[in-house]
Design a protein around this motif. Structure first.
Motif, PDB file in Angstrom:
ATOM      1  N   GLY A 114     -31.727  73.794  47.616  1.00 27.91           N
ATOM      2  CA  GLY A 114     -32.268  74.337  48.858  1.00 27.91           C
ATOM      3  C   GLY A 114     -32.985  75.659  48.633  1.00 27.91           C
ATOM      4  N   LEU A 115     -32.683  76.320  47.525  1.00 31.56           N
ATOM      5  CA  LEU A 115     -33.280  77.628  47.238  1.00 31.56           C
ATOM      6  C   LEU A 115     -34.410  77.520  46.230  1.00 31.56           C
ATOM      7  CD1 LEU A 115     -29.947  79.595  46.958  1.00 31.56           C
ATOM      8  CD2 LEU A 115     -31.694  79.877  48.722  1.00 31.56           C
ATOM      9  N   LEU A 116     -34.705  76.273  45.815  1.00 34.40           N
ATOM     10  CA  LEU A 116     -35.673  76.058  44.732  1.00 34.40           C
ATOM     11  C   LEU A 116     -37.021  76.696  45.039  1.00 34.40           C
ATOM     12  CD1 LEU A 116     -36.183  74.584  42.068  1.00 34.40           C
ATOM     13  CD2 LEU A 116     -36.852  72.594  43.387  1.00 34.40           C
ATOM     14  N   TYR A 117     -37.443  76.592  46.297  1.00 31.01           N
ATOM     15  CA  TYR A 117     -38.812  77.010  46.630  1.00 31.01           C
ATOM     16  C   TYR A 117     -38.886  78.453  47.129  1.00 31.01           C
ATOM     17  CZ  TYR A 117     -39.256  72.046  46.068  1.00 31.01           C
ATOM     18  OH  TYR A 117     -39.211  70.786  45.541  1.00 31.01           O
ATOM     19  N   SER A 118     -37.760  79.169  46.970  1.00 34.06           N
ATOM     20  CA  SER A 118     -37.769  80.558  47.411  1.00 34.06           C
ATOM     21  C   SER A 118     -37.957  81.506  46.233  1.00 34.06           C
ATOM     22  CB  SER A 118     -36.457  80.884  48.119  1.00 34.06           C
ATOM     23  OG  SER A 118     -35.387  80.781  47.182  1.00 34.06           O
ATOM     24  N   GLY A 119     -38.130  80.945  45.045  1.00 31.45           N
ATOM     25  CA  GLY A 119     -38.377  81.786  43.876  1.00 31.45           C
ATOM     26  C   GLY A 119     -37.119  82.382  43.282  1.00 31.45           C
ATOM     27  N   THR A 120     -35.950  81.823  43.626  1.00 36.73           N
ATOM     28  CA  THR A 120     -34.695  82.325  43.069  1.00 36.73           C
ATOM     29  C   THR A 120     -34.442  81.666  41.716  1.00 36.73           C
ATOM     30  OG1 THR A 120     -33.952  82.213  45.360  1.00 36.73           O
ATOM     31  CG2 THR A 120     -32.299  82.792  43.717  1.00 36.73           C
ATOM     32  N   PRO A 121     -34.041  82.434  40.702  1.00 35.73           N
ATOM     33  CA  PRO A 121     -33.742  81.812  39.403  1.00 35.73           C
ATOM     34  C   PRO A 121     -32.516  80.902  39.490  1.00 35.73           C
ATOM     35  CG  PRO A 121     -33.775  84.219  39.238  1.00 35.73           C
ATOM     36  CD  PRO A 121     -33.878  83.886  40.680  1.00 35.73           C
ATOM     37  N   LEU A 122     -32.437  79.949  38.582  1.00 32.91           N
ATOM     38  CA  LEU A 122     -31.414  78.902  38.640  1.00 32.91           C
ATOM     39  C   LEU A 122     -30.002  79.480  38.749  1.00 32.91           C
ATOM     40  CD1 LEU A 122     -30.646  75.937  38.526  1.00 32.91           C
ATOM     41  CD2 LEU A 122     -30.667  76.080  36.045  1.00 32.91           C
TER      42      LEU A 122
ATOM     43  N   LEU B  11     -43.038  77.906  41.005  1.00 33.53           N
ATOM     44  CA  LEU B  11     -41.943  77.220  40.307  1.00 33.53           C
ATOM     45  C   LEU B  11     -42.095  77.450  38.812  1.00 33.53           C
ATOM     46  CD1 LEU B  11     -41.306  73.676  41.826  1.00 33.53           C
ATOM     47  CD2 LEU B  11     -40.147  75.817  42.248  1.00 33.53           C
ATOM     48  N   GLY B  12     -41.026  77.867  38.172  1.00 27.47           N
ATOM     49  CA  GLY B  12     -41.086  78.048  36.717  1.00 27.47           C
ATOM     50  C   GLY B  12     -41.184  76.697  36.023  1.00 27.47           C
ATOM     51  N   PRO B  13     -41.621  76.692  34.758  1.00 26.46           N
ATOM     52  CA  PRO B  13     -41.758  75.417  34.032  1.00 26.46           C
ATOM     53  C   PRO B  13     -40.448  74.638  33.986  1.00 26.46           C
ATOM     54  CG  PRO B  13     -42.653  77.243  32.747  1.00 26.46           C
ATOM     55  CD  PRO B  13     -42.012  77.852  33.955  1.00 26.46           C
ATOM     56  N   SER B  14     -39.327  75.345  33.846  1.00 26.07           N
ATOM     57  CA  SER B  14     -38.065  74.618  33.737  1.00 26.07           C
ATOM     58  C   SER B  14     -37.730  73.970  35.080  1.00 26.07           C
ATOM     59  CB  SER B  14     -36.944  75.554  33.293  1.00 26.07           C
ATOM     60  OG  SER B  14     -36.685  76.503  34.296  1.00 26.07           O
ATOM     61  N   THR B  19     -37.204  69.164  38.543  1.00 27.37           N
ATOM     62  CA  THR B  19     -37.526  68.312  39.686  1.00 27.37           C
ATOM     63  C   THR B  19     -38.141  67.005  39.207  1.00 27.37           C
ATOM     64  OG1 THR B  19     -39.611  69.483  39.925  1.00 27.37           O
ATOM     65  CG2 THR B  19     -37.838  70.168  41.369  1.00 27.37           C
ATOM     66  N   GLY B  20     -38.969  67.089  38.154  1.00 24.38           N
ATOM     67  CA  GLY B  20     -39.574  65.866  37.622  1.00 24.38           C
ATOM     68  C   GLY B  20     -38.511  64.918  37.097  1.00 24.38           C
TER      69      GLY B  20
END
Ligand code: ATP
Ligand code: MG
Lengths: 263, 398
Positions: A114-122, B11-14, B19-20
């Motif tokens: 859910g936070l993927l597109y907010s620019g938060t690192p993993l 989105l970073g490359p990783s 997602t891919g």
């Protein structure tokens, strides 16, 4: 163009909004709606009255045919599709009737995505996801996949995903529509806690009990708002949980949600 | 305070990869099946290129080992179309050419070799009887497998050394065996190893010049002169050989370089190789269509996921990127599997033939390139469709 407007603290600001679909369907016929920060609002009305359409407009998933939609101060008409996406990523959380969880993916990663597109690192995404799951009383189910969770638990995971980034506005379209009474109660408990912690929440429902439970009700009929107590009235705490069974639920998660620390 | 226009995060490359891969993880069987086509195509092309390179490498190494400085001199035809003869003194003349390091000769003897005198004369087994000078083995850089080569003593005696094929055809693998040549018994004193530059020696039974003249009525005319010089003077020697060998009739002399045949084989790309390459390309194309098909289905099936991601803040570009990444991953999986399979097939085939296994680096680079191009092409249309989907429509799908 957005202009500075400190005199308008509204999170949601709809003015004379209409929405027509192809084939001459007029789903909304001039809706004005103001929601202030920290309100818990029910949007209620019969089927086909335009509730979902309204929610899509508030959620910037769609644009009005005429009228102004302003979310968190941004005029939607002035923003590109990219910018609207960014707005959703930062300011909005969605909960749907169908939970829309990725199958085969742990609760933690469903929420973290859910936070993927907010620019938060993993790493930070996972930390915040764990905290959000804790908040909805699922801190002990991080590694479970959707098929290992009950419907109520799945919807709580979906709520956790929606609020993991602390969005100022949470939109829920029939969040208890697919749940039985007890599971619906769990979800309402979570919403109440979030409200208490300051999140602005709009819940779409056609369940009168849930509508009554919310401090402010906006009633929609045939694409118009027919009753609304007015901006600001949704700040009060909600009433007693209409879905909760009197005796405490055996599931530790419900208790955890009730204790969830407000932030 | 003016509101900042919201800007989407990159989105970073990783994350793009994650997602891919997300779409692939949950459908392993489909992934394997749709990557298979690409794997087969790439494997075929790598194996074809690998096997032909290995064979070429083997020839080149052999050339390197054998040297390209060996020339042979043989009689051609006279002006009247008759078989010419080399003069008896030809060998001595060749030895006198400056850059020549070693020279030797063989002369065809008109007789046969048989296991016993009871086998009819006509059964020669394709074995030629030849007289050979004692330094022939040095010039050809050949090797004795059993026994010994002719020496000053044995070249005048009824002793015979067999070429590898000749020995095999006669069924002789040890020395001391008696064979019937002309009208008497000869003793086998040695068996030679393979001679890639002089296959005619492999099929010969060799006796010394003096013995041939004494026992087999040999006329002393050499039929082939073998000569080695320094690599850099080969052409110069080649130019003077005919006049040196036969000053009166230089045109009756044929000079050849046995290594040329090997070099020509190494240079030739066979039509068969090209055919197989074409087949590999077709398999690759079909594989690409398979991936595209899988991707279209994947987009159709995952409309809700697309709607959800859009509601979570994914831009159209990020949705497009996700499906492109998925398509690229899918074809990359096929490509990697194919490259590994092709490499293994090459290694297996080459090792079974005692060749050095070689796959040219450019073949792998080409495989990577082809995989990326196919993945992109196959994913482009489905990714565009996914990106064009309106979030509300996607979410409304039941
Ligand atoms: N994409 C669309 N195209 C055409 N008409 C649409 C579309 N979406 C909704 N409508 C129509 O707009 C009207 C309002 O629909 P909407 O989904 O907002 O109702 P709702 O209040 O959410 O109903 P429900 O409680 O059944 O979910 C309905 O008449 C519906 O048929
Ligand atoms: Mg609806």
């Amino acid at each position: 163009m957005s202009v500075p407007q400190p005199e308008r603290p509204y999170v949601v600001e709809l003015r004379e909004v209409t929405k027509e679909y192809g084939g001459g369907v007029r789903a909304l016929r001039g809706v004005s709606l103001l929601v202030e920060r920290g309100e818990l609002v029910a949007i209620a009305g019969p089927s086909g009255s335009g509730k979902s359409t309204l929610l899509h407009l508030i959620g910037t998933l769609d644009r009005p045919t005429t009228g102004t939609v302003r979310i968190a101060g941004h005029d939607v008409a002035g923003l590109s599709d990219r910018e609207l996406s960014a707005l959703r990523a930062r300011h909005l959380g969605f909960v749907f009737q169908q939970f829309h969880l990725a199958p085969g993916v742990s609760a933690l990663d469903n929420v973290a995505d859910g936070l993927l597109y907010s620019g938060t690192p993993l790493r930070a995404r996972r930390d915040r996801a764990a905290a959000a799951l804790e908040r909805v009383g699922l801190g002990h189910r991080l590694g479970h996949r959707p098929n290992q969770l009950s419907g109520g638990e799945q919807q709580r995971v979906a709520v956790a995903r929606a609020v993991a980034g602390d969005p100022p506005l949470l939109l829920a379209d029939e969040p208890t529509g697919n749940l039985d009474s007890a599971a619906g109660g769990e979800v309402l408990g979570v919403l109440r806690d979030l409200h208490a912690a300051g999140t602005t929440i709009a819940v779409i429902t056609h369940d009168p009990e849930i509508a009554e439970w919310c401090p402010r009700q906006v009633r929609v009929r045939d694409g118009r708002v027919v009753a609304d107590a007015g901006a600001g009235t949704g700040r009060r705490p909600p009433g007693p949980n209409p879905k909760r069974t009197p005796e405490p639920a055996p599931d530790a998660g419900t208790a955890g949600a009730a204790k969830g620390a407000p932030r | 305070m003016t509101r900042q226009r919201p800007a989407p995060a990159r989105l970073g490359p990783s994350d793009v990869l994650r997602t891919g891969a997300a779409g692939l993880r949950t459908r392993p069987a489909r992934v394997v099946l749709s990557a298979l086509g690409i794997a087969i195509g790439i494997a075929t092309m790598i194996a074809v290129l690998g096997i032909s390179s290995s064979s070429r490498e083997q020839l080149l190494r052999q050339l390197d080992r054998l040297g390209t400085n060996l020339l042979t001199v043989a009689p051609g035809q006279t002006m009247f179309g008759e078989e010419a003869k080399l003069p008896v003194e030809a060998l001595g003349m060749v030895r006198r050419i400056g850059p020549v390091r070693t020279a030797s000769a063989t002369g065809t003897v008109d007789t046969t070799i048989r296991r016993t005198d009871r086998i009819p004369k006509a059964v020669t087994g394709g074995i030629a009887v030849q007289a050979a000078t004692a330094d022939l083995l040095t010039t050809l850089e050949g090797r004795v497998v059993t026994g010994a080569w002719l020496n000053a003593a044995t070249e005048a005696r009824p002793a015979v050394v067999l070429g590898a094929k000749a020995a095999e055809r006669l069924g002789i693998s040890r020395t001391g065996v008696q064979v019937w040549m002309g009208e008497r018994w000869f003793t086998v004193v040695g068996v030679l190893g393979p001679m890639p530059l002089a296959p005619e020696i492999e099929r010969s039974a060799l006796v010394g010049f003096p013995a041939a003249e004494k026992y087999l009525a040999f006329d002393g005319h050499p039929t082939t002169v073998y000569e080695r010089s320094a690599e850099e003077s080969v052409e110069a020697v080649r130019a003077v050989l005919p006049r040196t060998v036969n000053p009166e009739n230089p045109e009756e002399v044929t000079v050849s370089r046995p290594s040329d045949a090997l070099a020509a084989r190494a240079a030739a790309a066979s039509a068969f190789t090209n055919l197989l390459l074409g087949l590999g390309a077709v398999a690759l194309l079909v594989g690409g269509v398979g991936v595209a098909n899988t991707m279209v289905i994947s987009v159709l099936e995952r409309r809700k996921e697309i709607g959800l991601r859009r509601s979570l803040g994914a831009t159209r570009g990020q949705v497009r990127l996700q499906f492109l990444a998925e398509s690229l991953l899918l074809s990359a999986l096929g490509g990697i599997a194919g490259a590994v399979l092709g490499g293994l097939a090459t290694a297996g085939y080459a090792l079974s033939r005692d060749w050095p296994p070689v796959v040219p680096a450019w073949a792998f680079a080409g495989a990577v390139g082809a995989t990326l191009v196919i993945g992109t092409l196959a994913g482009l249309y489905p990714a565009m469709r996914a990106a064009r989907l309106s979030p509300t429509v996607a979410l409304a799908t039941t």
